[in-house]
Design a protein around this motif. Structure first.
Motif, short mmCIF file in Angstrom:
data_model
loop_
_atom_site.label_atom_id
_atom_site.label_comp_id
_atom_site.label_asym_id
_atom_site.label_seq_id
_atom_site.Cartn_x
_atom_site.Cartn_y
_atom_site.Cartn_z
N VAL A 108 0.87 -1.17 0.00
CA VAL A 108 0.00 0.00 0.00
C VAL A 108 0.91 1.23 0.00
O VAL A 108 1.74 1.39 0.90
CB VAL A 108 -0.94 0.02 1.22
N THR A 109 0.77 2.05 -1.02
CA THR A 109 1.57 3.26 -1.17
C THR A 109 0.66 4.47 -0.97
O THR A 109 -0.36 4.58 -1.64
CB THR A 109 2.19 3.33 -2.59
N THR A 110 1.03 5.35 -0.05
CA THR A 110 0.28 6.58 0.17
C THR A 110 1.19 7.74 -0.19
O THR A 110 2.23 7.94 0.44
CB THR A 110 -0.17 6.71 1.65
N THR A 111 0.80 8.49 -1.23
CA THR A 111 1.63 9.60 -1.70
C THR A 111 1.34 10.83 -0.86
O THR A 111 0.22 11.32 -0.80
CB THR A 111 1.32 9.92 -3.19
N ASN A 112 2.39 11.33 -0.21
CA ASN A 112 2.28 12.55 0.58
C ASN A 112 2.56 13.78 -0.27
O ASN A 112 1.96 14.84 -0.05
CB ASN A 112 3.28 12.52 1.75
N TYR A 113 3.47 13.63 -1.22
CA TYR A 113 3.94 14.79 -1.99
C TYR A 113 4.43 14.31 -3.35
O TYR A 113 5.12 13.30 -3.44
CB TYR A 113 5.09 15.43 -1.22
N LEU A 114 4.04 15.03 -4.39
CA LEU A 114 4.49 14.76 -5.75
C LEU A 114 4.72 16.08 -6.45
O LEU A 114 3.85 16.96 -6.43
CB LEU A 114 3.43 13.94 -6.51
N TYR A 115 5.89 16.24 -7.03
CA TYR A 115 6.20 17.46 -7.77
C TYR A 115 7.04 17.06 -8.97
O TYR A 115 8.07 16.41 -8.82
CB TYR A 115 6.95 18.43 -6.86
N THR A 116 6.57 17.43 -10.16
CA THR A 116 7.33 17.17 -11.38
C THR A 116 7.63 18.51 -12.04
O THR A 116 6.78 19.40 -12.05
CB THR A 116 6.54 16.27 -12.37
N TYR A 117 8.84 18.64 -12.56
CA TYR A 117 9.21 19.89 -13.21
C TYR A 117 10.38 19.68 -14.17
O TYR A 117 11.05 18.63 -14.13
CB TYR A 117 9.55 20.97 -12.16
N PHE A 118 10.60 20.66 -15.02
CA PHE A 118 11.72 20.67 -15.97
C PHE A 118 12.52 21.93 -15.69
O PHE A 118 11.99 23.02 -15.72
CB PHE A 118 11.19 20.67 -17.41
N ARG A 119 13.80 21.74 -15.35
CA ARG A 119 14.64 22.88 -15.03
C ARG A 119 16.08 22.58 -15.45
O ARG A 119 16.57 21.49 -15.21
CB ARG A 119 14.57 23.16 -13.52
N ASP A 142 7.41 11.82 -2.25
CA ASP A 142 7.50 11.52 -0.83
C ASP A 142 6.27 10.66 -0.53
O ASP A 142 5.14 11.08 -0.78
CB ASP A 142 7.48 12.83 -0.03
N TYR A 143 6.49 9.44 -0.03
CA TYR A 143 5.36 8.54 0.18
C TYR A 143 5.67 7.56 1.31
O TYR A 143 6.82 7.37 1.70
CB TYR A 143 5.00 7.78 -1.10
N THR A 144 4.61 6.96 1.84
CA THR A 144 4.78 5.89 2.81
C THR A 144 4.45 4.57 2.12
O THR A 144 3.59 4.51 1.22
CB THR A 144 3.88 6.06 4.05
N LEU A 145 5.14 3.54 2.57
CA LEU A 145 4.96 2.21 1.99
C LEU A 145 4.64 1.26 3.13
O LEU A 145 5.32 1.25 4.16
CB LEU A 145 6.25 1.80 1.28
N ALA A 146 3.58 0.48 2.96
CA ALA A 146 3.18 -0.48 3.98
C ALA A 146 2.92 -1.83 3.31
O ALA A 146 2.56 -1.89 2.14
CB ALA A 146 1.93 -0.01 4.70
N HIS A 147 3.15 -2.89 4.07
CA HIS A 147 2.74 -4.20 3.58
C HIS A 147 2.27 -5.05 4.75
O HIS A 147 2.75 -4.91 5.87
CB HIS A 147 3.84 -4.88 2.74
N SER A 148 1.24 -5.83 4.47
CA SER A 148 0.59 -6.66 5.50
C SER A 148 0.13 -5.82 6.69
O SER A 148 0.24 -6.24 7.84
CB SER A 148 1.52 -7.78 5.96
N GLY A 149 -0.32 -4.60 6.41
CA GLY A 149 -0.86 -3.74 7.45
C GLY A 149 0.18 -3.03 8.30
O GLY A 149 -0.16 -2.27 9.19
N ALA A 150 1.47 -3.28 8.05
CA ALA A 150 2.53 -2.67 8.85
C ALA A 150 3.31 -1.67 8.00
O ALA A 150 3.58 -1.92 6.82
CB ALA A 150 3.47 -3.74 9.38
N LEU A 151 3.68 -0.56 8.62
CA LEU A 151 4.46 0.45 7.92
C LEU A 151 5.85 -0.09 7.62
O LEU A 151 6.55 -0.57 8.51
CB LEU A 151 4.57 1.72 8.77
N TYR A 152 6.25 -0.04 6.35
CA TYR A 152 7.60 -0.44 5.96
C TYR A 152 8.55 0.73 6.13
O TYR A 152 9.66 0.59 6.60
CB TYR A 152 7.59 -0.93 4.51
N GLY A 153 8.08 1.93 5.70
CA GLY A 153 8.92 3.10 5.86
C GLY A 153 8.37 4.30 5.11
O GLY A 153 7.44 4.20 4.32
N GLU A 154 8.95 5.45 5.43
CA GLU A 154 8.66 6.67 4.70
C GLU A 154 9.74 6.79 3.63
O GLU A 154 10.93 6.69 3.93
CB GLU A 154 8.72 7.87 5.64
#
Length: 147
Positions: A101-112, A121-133
């Protein structure tokens, strides 16, 4: 090679924060192809054996609102990102399937300065447990033709 593609250099920086704090940032570099079509950018590359995914083809599709990462080969995975979005997916290897399960906290795309940037920036979880930020920065730089 698909018609209309351009050679690119790809740099991916990823950082994970788990219960012990931030882990060192890892950096991966690839060469690939880029295509712009129907308002989307596409980058395609093949993972190297150093990653443990030798021969896995990765496609990144994005616009200003959404990023989609598709992997096929030694592993199969479809992961989608959009600010506030919760994406349920299955990370499939030859040995097991891992529901994520991926929850996107922040997404920014740009050309510079001649480079495309995808900042996630997102959180990743599997089997109901947080894997990490997770923090992911993808830089795509078109290769200049040799003169």
């Amino acid at each position: 090679m698909l018609a209309g593609t351009k050679p690119v250099k790809i740099r991916i920086l990823s950082t994970t924060k788990d219960e012990n704090g931030y882990q060192p940032t890892t950096e991966q570099r690839y060469t690939g192809q880029m295509l712009e079509k129907n308002g989307y950018n596409y980058v395609m590359y093949t993972d190297s054996s150093e990653d443990g995914f030798a021969g896995t083809k990765t496609t990144i599709k994005w616009d200003e609102q959404r990023v989609l990462i598709l992997r096929s080969g030694a592993l199969t995975h479809r992961q989608e990102f959009a600010t506030g979005m919760v994406d349920e997916s299955v990370y499939q290897t030859p040995y097991m399937e891992i529901p994520l399960v991926t929850t996107t906290n922040y997404l920014y795309t740009y050309f510079r300065k001649g480079k495309y940037h995808i900042d996630l920036d997102y959180t990743l979880a599997h089997s109901g447990a947080l894997y990490g930020e997770m923090k992911l920065l993808i830089e795509i730089e078109p290769e200049l033709p040799e003169s």
